[in-house]
Design an enzyme around this catalytic site. Structure first.
Site, PDB file in Angstrom:
ATOM      1  N   ARG A  98      52.424  37.140  33.194  1.00  0.00           N
ATOM      2  CA  ARG A  98      52.196  38.531  33.485  1.00  0.00           C
ATOM      3  C   ARG A  98      53.105  39.364  32.710  1.00  0.00           C
ATOM      4  NH1 ARG A  98      49.295  39.489  38.969  1.00  0.00           N
ATOM      5  NH2 ARG A  98      48.536  41.488  38.063  1.00  0.00           N
ATOM      6  N   SER A 172      43.717  55.047  35.519  1.00  0.00           N
ATOM      7  CA  SER A 172      44.394  54.761  36.813  1.00  0.00           C
ATOM      8  C   SER A 172      44.813  55.733  37.518  1.00  0.00           C
ATOM      9  CB  SER A 172      44.858  53.586  36.957  1.00  0.00           C
ATOM     10  OG  SER A 172      44.422  52.234  36.583  1.00  0.00           O
ATOM     11  N   ASP A 292      40.013  47.797  39.904  1.00  0.00           N
ATOM     12  CA  ASP A 292      39.641  46.824  41.047  1.00  0.00           C
ATOM     13  C   ASP A 292      38.550  46.356  41.611  1.00  0.00           C
ATOM     14  OD1 ASP A 292      42.360  45.725  40.625  1.00  0.00           O
ATOM     15  OD2 ASP A 292      43.210  46.817  42.306  1.00  0.00           O
ATOM     16  N   LYS A 319      45.257  40.787  35.277  1.00  0.00           N
ATOM     17  CA  LYS A 319      45.571  40.571  36.732  1.00  0.00           C
ATOM     18  C   LYS A 319      45.883  39.201  37.161  1.00  0.00           C
ATOM     19  CE  LYS A 319      44.205  44.926  37.772  1.00  0.00           C
ATOM     20  NZ  LYS A 319      45.114  45.841  38.733  1.00  0.00           N
ATOM     21  N   LYS A 390      45.575  37.026  50.240  1.00  0.00           N
ATOM     22  CA  LYS A 390      46.376  37.844  49.559  1.00  0.00           C
ATOM     23  C   LYS A 390      46.148  39.173  49.857  1.00  0.00           C
ATOM     24  CE  LYS A 390      47.323  39.407  44.665  1.00  0.00           C
ATOM     25  NZ  LYS A 390      48.448  39.610  44.743  1.00  0.00           N
TER      26      LYS A 390
END
Length: 408
Positions: A98, A172, A292, A319, A390
């Site tokens: 990532r 965002s 999300d 992600k 998570k």
């Protein structure tokens, strides 16, 4: 752990209490590390927040944040600005794939000492904390808001604060505003004018308690369930604020399109299915400010047999997995007619295959939870279901309270 989910329940009336927001919790934890006079209530019990807490306590050595992307971004900025601390920040195999170059370059503009242990632009990172005196930095505005928030959170402890210029169209925005609101709550002076964000320095604060709101991202799965059950069904969830810092609170407006009405009674949100949605309905939403919840919305549309066009999804590629490709693969197994680009998802009305299909979760908590509501339509297997820890360790227990049968 693979779980078989099934349900013959169509009318639901149930109350659920959801843990504190992971997004707010991790911001609050970082602020608490910078200003120890802060205390936190309703902290998330998620793996990510536990990893964040442990990481903040390391002074020298290796910090392994596993799959926690937020912790990777926030701790990169934190350790870079902590004079005398020397760490290697690493994570899971997926985390080393990532990208983090944009944040590292921005911190480099400020004078931070960060080098790559293996591949240029990716973790693990070797970080030597130092005193930062420069205060002007710029970066692309259409990147993950976590890069921006990471810089903003450490900004008040910098000698000269921070002036951050965002280049291009900002995405965002709610998450950026959440960060700024938390800074303001502890007494930091900030401004957000046009594409420039300024944060003034603040050496210390008096005692302060931050109360974390419950997680709106987690609430999305209950909105999805509410959309799939009979008219008249009600689910109440706690603890929430009518005026939320969280971008995913836009669920209240979005799920009106699915026949779900939202109302508040103090800190409790009531979701009520008030009408069936015509099959010719097209769900068309730009999710640039709330990516999300894209998986949840796509699955809701599929479960209801609705056409769906989602845009603003460019951040989903980096992600826990490539969420767009993962959605395409798993919904196709169930009979969906779906296509994706690098930033869009298109779903045509289609029939669910009425047989037990196993859904792969790709080490992604949101894949597991987004697909769970389909148990109201067809028995479904969720592979590696423990991944929900998570962000939402109690998820399967709460599914059972909604009369969804969960078999190990």
């Amino acid at each position: 752990m693979n779980l078989l989910l099934s349900s013959n329940q169509h009318n639901i009336h149930q109350h659920i209490t959801i843990t504190g927001s992971k997004s707010e919790s991790n911001r609050a934890l970082l602020l608490q590390a910078l200003y120890p006079t802060i205390s936190i209530e309703n902290l998330s019990n998620s793996d990510d927040s536990q990893v964040m807490q442990k990481g903040l306590q390391v002074h020298n050595g290796t910090v392994d944040i596993h799959h926690a992307g937020t912790a990777m971004r926030f701790l990169t900025a934190f350790f870079a600005t902590q004079e005398g601390r020397d760490v290697v920040l690493t994570g899971s195999q997926r985390m080393t794939e990532r990208p983090i170059k944009i944040l590292v370059d921005a911190l480099g503009q400020l004078g931070a000492d960060i080098t790559y242990e293996k591949n240029e632009g990716y973790p693990p990172l070797k970080i030597k904390g130092k005193k930062i005196t420069k205060h002007q930095v710029s970066l692309a505005a259409n990147v993950s808001s976590q890069y921006i928030s990471a810089l903003l959170l450490v900004a008040p402890t910098l000698e000269n604060g921070l002036e951050l210029t965002l280049e291009g169209k900002i995405t965002s925005v709610p998450y950026i505003k959440m960060t700024l609101a938390l800074l303001e709550e502890i007494g930091v002076s900030t401004s957000f004018n046009g594409n420039v964000i300024s944060v003034n320095p603040l050496a210390k604060i008096s005692e302060k308690t931050l109360v974390v709101e419950s997680d709106w991202s987690s609430a999305s799965y209950f909105y999805s369930i509410a959309s799939l059950v009979e008219v008249g069904s009600e689910i109440s969830i706690a603890s929430y604020k009518a005026t939320s810092l969280q971008g995913d609170s836009v669920l209240q407006e979005i799920y009106k399109q699915f026949g779900v009405e939202t109302s508040f009674n103090k800190n409790v949100v009531k979701l009520k299915k008030v009408k069936e949605i015509p099959q010719e309905t097209v769900i068309n939403i730009d999710l640039a400010n709330a990516p999300d919840i894209a998986q949840t919305i796509a699955v809701s549309c599929f479960g209801l047999g609705l056409k769906c066009e989602l845009s603003g999804l460019h951040t989903l590629k980096i992600k826990e997995t490539d969420r767009l490709e993962a959605l395409k693969t798993e919904l196709t197994k169930l009979g969906a007619n779906i296509s994706v680009t690098n930033k869009e998802l298109f779903l045509e009305p289609s029939e669910i295959i009425k047989e037990k299909i196993a859904i792969d979760t790709y080490n992604d908590h949101r894949m597991a939870m987004a697909f769970a509501p389909l148990a109201l339509r067809v028995p479904i297997v969720i592979n590696d279901a423990e991944v929900v820890s998570k962000s939402y360790p109690d998820f399967w227990k709460d599914m059972e309270s909604l009369k969804i049968k969960v078999q190990g």
